[in-house]
Design a protein around this motif. Structure first.
Motif, PDB file in Angstrom:
ATOM      1  N   PRO A  89       0.851  -1.192   0.000  1.00 35.95           N
ATOM      2  CA  PRO A  89       0.000   0.000   0.000  1.00 35.95           C
ATOM      3  C   PRO A  89       0.884   1.239   0.000  1.00 35.95           C
ATOM      4  N   SER A  90       0.736   2.079  -0.986  1.00 35.17           N
ATOM      5  CA  SER A  90       1.555   3.280  -1.019  1.00 35.17           C
ATOM      6  C   SER A  90       0.802   4.350  -1.784  1.00 35.17           C
ATOM      7  N   VAL A  91       1.152   5.596  -1.529  1.00 34.12           N
ATOM      8  CA  VAL A  91       0.488   6.695  -2.216  1.00 34.12           C
ATOM      9  C   VAL A  91       1.455   7.865  -2.298  1.00 34.12           C
ATOM     10  N   GLY A  92       1.331   8.654  -3.345  1.00 33.48           N
ATOM     11  CA  GLY A  92       2.176   9.844  -3.462  1.00 33.48           C
ATOM     12  C   GLY A  92       1.399  10.951  -4.153  1.00 33.48           C
ATOM     13  N   ALA A  93       1.768  12.194  -3.874  1.00 29.48           N
ATOM     14  CA  ALA A  93       1.089  13.334  -4.492  1.00 29.48           C
ATOM     15  C   ALA A  93       2.110  14.288  -5.084  1.00 29.48           C
ATOM     16  N   ASN A  94       1.733  14.924  -6.181  1.00 29.73           N
ATOM     17  CA  ASN A  94       2.549  15.956  -6.833  1.00 29.73           C
ATOM     18  C   ASN A  94       1.645  17.129  -7.197  1.00 29.73           C
ATOM     19  N   ILE A  95       2.265  18.280  -7.433  1.00 31.23           N
ATOM     20  CA  ILE A  95       1.471  19.443  -7.866  1.00 31.23           C
ATOM     21  C   ILE A  95       2.182  20.150  -9.026  1.00 31.23           C
ATOM     22  N   SER A  96       1.384  20.633  -9.977  1.00 34.20           N
ATOM     23  CA  SER A  96       1.928  21.351 -11.133  1.00 34.20           C
ATOM     24  C   SER A  96       1.006  22.535 -11.438  1.00 34.20           C
ATOM     25  N   PHE A  97       1.544  23.551 -12.114  1.00 32.34           N
ATOM     26  CA  PHE A  97       0.776  24.765 -12.391  1.00 32.34           C
ATOM     27  C   PHE A  97       0.788  25.100 -13.874  1.00 32.34           C
ATOM     28  N   SER A  98      -0.341  25.603 -14.348  1.00 26.87           N
ATOM     29  CA  SER A  98      -0.377  26.125 -15.717  1.00 26.87           C
ATOM     30  C   SER A  98       0.216  27.534 -15.694  1.00 26.87           C
ATOM     31  N   PHE A  99       0.500  28.092 -16.864  1.00 27.83           N
ATOM     32  CA  PHE A  99       1.024  29.459 -16.921  1.00 27.83           C
ATOM     33  C   PHE A  99       0.003  30.417 -16.309  1.00 27.83           C
ATOM     34  N   ARG A 100      -1.265  30.131 -16.588  1.00 27.72           N
ATOM     35  CA  ARG A 100      -2.345  30.966 -16.051  1.00 27.72           C
ATOM     36  C   ARG A 100      -2.294  30.961 -14.519  1.00 27.72           C
ATOM     37  N   GLY A 101      -2.080  29.790 -13.933  1.00 32.74           N
ATOM     38  CA  GLY A 101      -2.009  29.662 -12.478  1.00 32.74           C
ATOM     39  C   GLY A 101      -0.812  30.419 -11.923  1.00 32.74           C
ATOM     40  N   LEU A 102       0.328  30.298 -12.588  1.00 32.47           N
ATOM     41  CA  LEU A 102       1.528  31.001 -12.113  1.00 32.47           C
ATOM     42  C   LEU A 102       1.321  32.511 -12.142  1.00 32.47           C
ATOM     43  N   LYS A 103       0.623  32.987 -13.150  1.00 34.30           N
ATOM     44  CA  LYS A 103       0.330  34.430 -13.238  1.00 34.30           C
ATOM     45  C   LYS A 103      -0.472  34.890 -12.028  1.00 34.30           C
ATOM     46  N   LYS A 104      -1.487  34.095 -11.682  1.00 37.34           N
ATOM     47  CA  LYS A 104      -2.323  34.452 -10.533  1.00 37.34           C
ATOM     48  C   LYS A 104      -1.501  34.448  -9.259  1.00 37.34           C
ATOM     49  N   MET A 105      -0.653  33.435  -9.119  1.00 35.72           N
ATOM     50  CA  MET A 105       0.167  33.336  -7.921  1.00 35.72           C
ATOM     51  C   MET A 105       1.151  34.498  -7.871  1.00 35.72           C
ATOM     52  N   SER A 106       1.726  34.799  -9.017  1.00 35.19           N
ATOM     53  CA  SER A 106       2.750  35.839  -9.049  1.00 35.19           C
ATOM     54  C   SER A 106       2.191  37.187  -8.610  1.00 35.19           C
ATOM     55  N   ALA A 107       0.919  37.449  -8.919  1.00 32.38           N
ATOM     56  CA  ALA A 107       0.307  38.718  -8.507  1.00 32.38           C
ATOM     57  C   ALA A 107       0.214  38.825  -6.980  1.00 32.38           C
ATOM     58  N   ALA A 108       0.231  37.675  -6.303  1.00 35.22           N
ATOM     59  CA  ALA A 108       0.084  37.693  -4.847  1.00 35.22           C
ATOM     60  C   ALA A 108       1.423  37.532  -4.127  1.00 35.22           C
ATOM     61  N   LEU A 109       2.486  37.308  -4.885  1.00 35.38           N
ATOM     62  CA  LEU A 109       3.786  37.013  -4.259  1.00 35.38           C
ATOM     63  C   LEU A 109       4.648  38.269  -4.188  1.00 35.38           C
ATOM     64  N   SER A 110       5.557  38.288  -3.208  1.00 35.34           N
ATOM     65  CA  SER A 110       6.494  39.419  -3.173  1.00 35.34           C
ATOM     66  C   SER A 110       7.711  39.128  -4.051  1.00 35.34           C
ATOM     67  N   THR A 111       7.990  37.845  -4.309  1.00 38.34           N
ATOM     68  CA  THR A 111       9.097  37.529  -5.217  1.00 38.34           C
ATOM     69  C   THR A 111       8.642  37.756  -6.662  1.00 38.34           C
ATOM     70  N   ASP A 112       9.586  38.114  -7.508  1.00 38.27           N
ATOM     71  CA  ASP A 112       9.254  38.324  -8.915  1.00 38.27           C
ATOM     72  C   ASP A 112       9.588  37.038  -9.679  1.00 38.27           C
ATOM     73  N   LEU A 113       8.583  36.377 -10.193  1.00 41.86           N
ATOM     74  CA  LEU A 113       8.820  35.124 -10.930  1.00 41.86           C
ATOM     75  C   LEU A 113       9.365  35.405 -12.333  1.00 41.86           C
ATOM     76  N   LYS A 114       9.360  36.669 -12.703  1.00 39.78           N
ATOM     77  CA  LYS A 114       9.838  37.083 -14.034  1.00 39.78           C
ATOM     78  C   LYS A 114       9.123  36.328 -15.158  1.00 39.78           C
ATOM     79  N   LEU A 115       7.830  36.205 -14.990  1.00 42.18           N
ATOM     80  CA  LEU A 115       7.067  35.459 -16.004  1.00 42.18           C
ATOM     81  C   LEU A 115       7.068  36.193 -17.347  1.00 42.18           C
TER      82      LEU A 115
END
Ligand code: N7H
Length: 492
Positions: A89-115
């Motif tokens: 029995p085993s399980v694992g999780a991963n997460i990935s983002f679309s460009f659209r998602g990164l844009k939304k996140m970047s607007a809320a972050l203090s770091t500049d993702l330089k998208l």
């Protein structure tokens, strides 16, 4: 070791163990993006195993080896053909983002993702699969895959949670847990909402490891040099690729993604590909009748392997189970049997066979060894049962997923320059017999299959109905960041 703890687990070393898998596509509420980003950081803090790294998978495999000495590792990764499969029995999780998602996140972050510095013109990731598909050098997809009102047609998907494991209970429980940690609630405070979900299942019993057309899948994977020995075979040197082909940040010539925070990440291409098993079966039977061959041999010609995985380059007339398993199943250096230099030799393996089109094993077509991907798909839907029409009304296919450091050189190159190109690798090849698509009927019928040396190809009208076996139902491009990025640039 540092690399392994930094890279998400589905990317290298055979990927997340998967008998059951959920792709949970979500959208981020713009006014909750800040707390969503913080949750990502918190969820990956020291000692938190919300998302599995490659190291977690390797540790799990080690545990398995100790518990079941002598049993093949493949049973843990689920990535390779094997007779019996034992599962812990085993399980694992991963997460990935679309460009659209990164844009939304970047607007809320203090770091500049330089998208804004990320894109080169027409970068597939920046465009997203819907626009990329419809661009001038598009993928040949049916527009219905991205129609308004469908999950992939409405520009809503910001990311995907991938949870995979040994059974549905454990996977569903883990998915709820991870969703909760990321701030999913059933009220207005929720950080994220579900857009859609796709559930994949390895097929039952005798069909375990086989996809819906009945072929063993997940055999041929490139091995990443110094990292991933899985499948590496000195007799097939080109099967070993540099890490920069899969991981971002190791090749400065890669203009498609070069921001420091992206290092150790990888681009994920997801495509929901419905398989029309009835059409495949009908075409195979009808060609077999005209050619006076067995349907099994015709199927093997279309794929390049017998259902067992045995390559037709090694056994052209009949299946040989002793050649079905790794490493023997991969031990053919190229598709050219006879004369020096020419790729034209069609007598063993058709130029349009799926495995020849998607990995031509000829350095002239890939001098830098960069058109390679790590495939991590899983079938979905019930088995096809010709006796049961109600069952057959249900849908089935492949949740295709693959990783690469550059979508233009990886998935997109393979689909558009090879699979969809009727003259690749030589005129007369036609489209990839499994996944080729251009929308041009003429192309579809251009194809030579020769069953015996010296024989002329069957007339092309023998092949009506090909290239209709696989139909895209939607998809998206994502970026799967490193743990360093999730703890840093993506959460602060
Ligand atoms: Fe393919 N299938 O299950 O019938 N694929 N594939 N694929 N595919 C392969 O070697 C299949 C798709 C590749 O190195 C095998 O693992 C189906 C897409 C590559 O020799 C089988 C679908 C793309 C390889 C299938 C599908 C690729 C490969 C042989 C869609 C990329 C390795 C088993 C429904 C654009 C080639 C094996 C090599 C092998 C099947 C899709 C790529 C049986 C049904 C979209 C690179």
């Amino acid at each position: 070791k540092v690399l392994f703890t930094d890279v998400q687990g589905d990317i290298l070393a055979g990927g997340l163990p998967k008998k059951h898998e959920i792709f949970w596509f979500f959208t981020i509420h713009p006014n909750k993006a800040k707390s969503f980003c913080q949750n990502i950081g918190n969820a990956t803090g020291d000692g938190m195993l919300t998302f599995s790294s490659v190291q977690n998978i390797l540790d799990e495999r080690q545990k398995f080896r100790q518990t079941f000495p002598g049993v093949s590792d493949n049973v843990v990764t689920g990535a390779n053909p094997s007779g019996s499969r034992h599962w812990v029995p085993s399980v694992g999780a991963n997460i990935s983002f679309s460009f659209r998602g990164l844009k939304k996140m970047s607007a809320a972050l203090s770091t500049d993702l330089k998208l804004d510095h990320l894109p080169v013109p027409d970068d597939p990731f920046v465009s997203g699969m819907k626009r990329d598909s419809m661009s001038a050098d598009g993928l040949g997809d049916p527009p219905s895959a991205f129609a308004a009102g469908t999950p992939f047609g409405d520009d809503q998907i910001d990311g995907v949670l991938i949870v995979a494991g040994s059974n549905d209970l454990i996977v569903n429980a883990a998915l709820s847990g991870v969703m909760g940690i990321l701030g999913f609630t059933k009220d207005a405070n929720s950080t994220i909402a579900e857009v859609s979900r796709e559930t994949g299942n390895v097929r039952l019993q005798a069909n375990d490891g086989k996809e819906h057309f009945g072929f063993e899948d997940g055999i041929s994977q490139p091995a990443v040099k110094d990292i991933d020995d899985n499948g590496a075979d000195p007799e097939v040197p080109d099967n070993v690729i540099d890490r920069h082909v899969i991981l971002v940040g190791y090749d400065t010539r890669n203009i498609h993604a070069q921001q420091p925070w992206m290092k150790n990440g990888s681009f994920l291409c997801f495509r929901k590909l419905e398989q029309h098993v009835d059409k495949w079966n009908q075409a195979v039977v009808s060609i077999a009748e005209k050619a006076n061959e067995s349907p099994e041999r015709v199927g093997a010609k279309l794929m390049g392997r017998w259902p067992s995985g045995c390559p037709i380059m090694l056994s052209p007339r009949e299946n040989d189970n002793s050649l079905a398993r790794l490493p023997k199943s991969n031990r053919f250096p190229n598709f050219v049997k006879s004369d020096a230099g020419s790729n034209q030799d069609n007598s063993m393996c058709p130029l349009g066979a799926h495995i020849r089109k998607t990995n031509p094993r000829d350095r002239r077509f890939d001098p830098n060894g960069i058109h390679r991907i790590l495939r991590r798909g899983i079938p979905y839907g019930p088995d096809f049962d010709p006796e049961n029409s109600a069952n057959n009304a249900q849908k089935r296919g492949l949740l295709f997923a693959c990783y690469q450091s550059d979508l233009t050189q990886g998935f997109k190159f393979i689909q558009t320059r090879w699979a969809n190109a009727p003259k690749f690798p030589e005129p007369g090849a036609g489209l990839d017999l499994t996944i080729g698509q251009t929308g041009d009927e003429q192309d579809a019928f251009q194809m030579d299959i020769v069953f015996n040396p010296g024989q002329s190809p069957l007339p092309s009208n023998t092949f009506s109905g090909i290239n209709q076996f696989v139909e895209l139902k939607g998809g998206e491009y994502f970026f799967t960041p490193s743990f360093t990025a999730m703890r840093g640039a993506l959460s602060k």
